[in-house]
Design an enzyme around this catalytic site. Sequence first.
Site, PDB file in Angstrom:
ATOM      1  CG  HIS A 124      16.036  70.181  47.493  1.00 50.54           C
ATOM      2  ND1 HIS A 124      17.263  69.663  47.565  1.00 50.54           N
ATOM      3  CD2 HIS A 124      15.963  71.317  46.788  1.00 50.54           C
ATOM      4  CE1 HIS A 124      18.162  70.240  47.083  1.00 50.54           C
ATOM      5  NE2 HIS A 124      17.316  71.311  46.377  1.00 50.54           N
ATOM      6  CD  GLU A 163      16.365  68.772  44.056  1.00 49.63           C
ATOM      7  OE1 GLU A 163      15.712  69.737  43.641  1.00 49.63           O
ATOM      8  OE2 GLU A 163      17.644  68.880  44.020  1.00 49.63           O
TER       9      GLU A 163
HETATM   10  O1  TA6 Z   1      17.231  71.879  43.393  1.00 46.76           O
HETATM   11  C1  TA6 Z   1      18.422  72.104  42.735  1.00 46.76           C
HETATM   12  C2  TA6 Z   1      18.503  73.518  43.484  1.00 46.76           C
HETATM   13  O2  TA6 Z   1      17.936  74.479  42.835  1.00 46.76           O
HETATM   14  C3  TA6 Z   1      20.080  73.959  42.780  1.00 46.76           C
HETATM   15  O3  TA6 Z   1      20.049  74.951  41.747  1.00 46.76           O
HETATM   16  C4  TA6 Z   1      20.590  74.370  44.199  1.00 46.76           C
HETATM   17  O4  TA6 Z   1      20.341  75.913  44.366  1.00 46.76           O
HETATM   18  C5  TA6 Z   1      19.939  73.672  45.216  1.00 46.76           C
HETATM   19  O5  TA6 Z   1      18.704  73.496  44.680  1.00 46.76           O
HETATM   20  C6  TA6 Z   1      19.994  74.096  46.496  1.00 46.76           C
HETATM   21  O6  TA6 Z   1      19.333  75.274  46.715  1.00 46.76           O
HETATM   22  P1  TA6 Z   1      19.354  76.000  48.339  1.00 46.76           P
HETATM   23  O7  TA6 Z   1      18.363  77.082  48.230  1.00 46.76           O
HETATM   24  O8  TA6 Z   1      18.894  74.784  49.226  1.00 46.76           O
HETATM   25  O9  TA6 Z   1      20.705  76.143  48.591  1.00 46.76           O
END
Ligand code: TA6
Length: 293
Positions: A167, A266
């Site tokens: 991510h 990601e």
């Molecule tokens: O990858 C995108 C995502 O799923 C967004 O929807 C947002 O929730 C982000 O990840 C961050 O997630 P987190 O659990 O690290 O706050």
Amino acid sequence: MLKHAAFCSLEKVDELECIQIKHPKFSAQICLQGAQLTSFKSKKKGELLWLSPTAEFKKGQSIRGGIPICWPWFGVVEFNPEVVKAGIQSNSAHGFARQLPWKLHSLVESAHGISIALKLSHDENTLKIWPFEFELICHFELGNDIAINLTSKNLSSNSMALSQALHTYLPTEDIHKTRILGAASGDYIDALDDWVLKKQQGAICFNQEVDRIYLGANTYRVLSPNKQLLLTSNSHSSIVWNPWVNKSKWLSQFPNCSYQNMLCIESSNTLNDHIKLASNESHSLNMQLTGIN
Ligand code: TA6
């Protein structure tokens, strides 16, 4: 391993133990919790990752920035394929690997760079959440650039299915002047519009919240005012995300204005690109991040 290291040392950052790397070519920080690379600053190309100004280094809590490892599921459980959802006893997003302490597995230092690997294995706690025995190794090759290899091995007698993502949080001086090339021919699923399938027209630009799963594309060129980044991976699904104004107001560890200075690409195996492993089978998700100028 670290006692005799020339460029690496173990230091406490608030509640977490982090490996600080000070190499002639770069400096970096990897937290043992989550095997999370939170910073990589190349002498030639500058900082390649974004870390929230209000990032917290607390036990059991993911750090906002760098490269969180989402494993053994990506996103919220309910949006995963049935075969991935099977057996998950949790409703937290992005799996448990990013909140657990990993162990230093190997370290090789040279004038060219650092090759370092961290390992996570199942234990009684993970088995309660996800009933599979596994070995997960994250291998970092750090030098002029970043290369990551995340290898999952199924140690269970049964087959397992998982989804995952590296991510990656990337910096930009100004999101309004940032474009991403490489997904132009790409179909994507818009997580903000009822998960409908859409077609990318031209470069990805940002003037609203973006949360898209691109199918197939795995080479991205990020053009921002004074930095160009190239991100490639061997996966066939990747998420592009920027929370924009409203989501920034309630995101943890995230100042309201920070959406202007970051974006996420990601590298993932999710939806139809999820991974199935037979007993003793392994899979590697690879990603490379390079500063172009
Ligand atoms: O990858 C995108 C995502 O799923 C967004 O929807 C947002 O929730 C982000 O990840 C961050 O997630 P987190 O659990 O690290 O706050």
